[in-house]
Design a protein around this motif. Sequence first.
Motif, short mmCIF file in Angstrom:
data_model
loop_
_atom_site.label_atom_id
_atom_site.label_comp_id
_atom_site.label_asym_id
_atom_site.label_seq_id
_atom_site.Cartn_x
_atom_site.Cartn_y
_atom_site.Cartn_z
N UNK A 34 38.99 47.53 41.18
CA UNK A 34 38.11 47.36 42.34
C UNK A 34 37.53 45.96 42.43
N UNK A 35 37.29 45.35 41.29
CA UNK A 35 36.76 44.00 41.24
C UNK A 35 37.75 42.99 41.82
N UNK A 40 39.48 45.62 52.13
CA UNK A 40 39.99 46.15 53.39
C UNK A 40 41.32 46.86 53.22
N UNK A 41 42.12 46.43 52.25
CA UNK A 41 43.44 47.02 52.05
C UNK A 41 43.48 48.02 50.90
N UNK A 47 46.10 37.16 48.00
CA UNK A 47 44.86 36.50 48.43
C UNK A 47 43.67 36.96 47.60
N UNK A 48 43.57 38.26 47.34
CA UNK A 48 42.42 38.75 46.57
C UNK A 48 42.49 38.27 45.12
#
Length: 113
Positions: A34-35, A40-41, A47-48
């Motif tokens: 989760x971090x 959103x996805x 990118x994250x």
Amino acid sequence: MELDYGLDFQDYFPSMIACMGAEGFMRELINGFRLLMDVNKGLITFESLKMNCFLLGVEDMRDEEIVFMLMEGDLDGDGALSQMEFCILMFRLSPGLMMDQGPTNINGGYYGR
């Protein structure tokens, strides 16, 4: 592509499982997912992961290295990591979870050969 940051890898997963138990360890893996995920996805995307490289201590990581990391765990070929793919990858990358007697299950029992 070989990644070498001049760091020694210390595998803490076996001791974490011993201290926290299987359920506690899985909760921590999910918290790690989760971090790093795109909120959103619900996936860890290029990118994250690039945005959160500083959390991993590898803020100078090149784009192709990030892509390689994603490819290593991407089982369905969508270019991102789901929670399940992330957890599988973390287990695969933990040499301490594999012992001479063969693979162990999360509760410490051996699967046998």
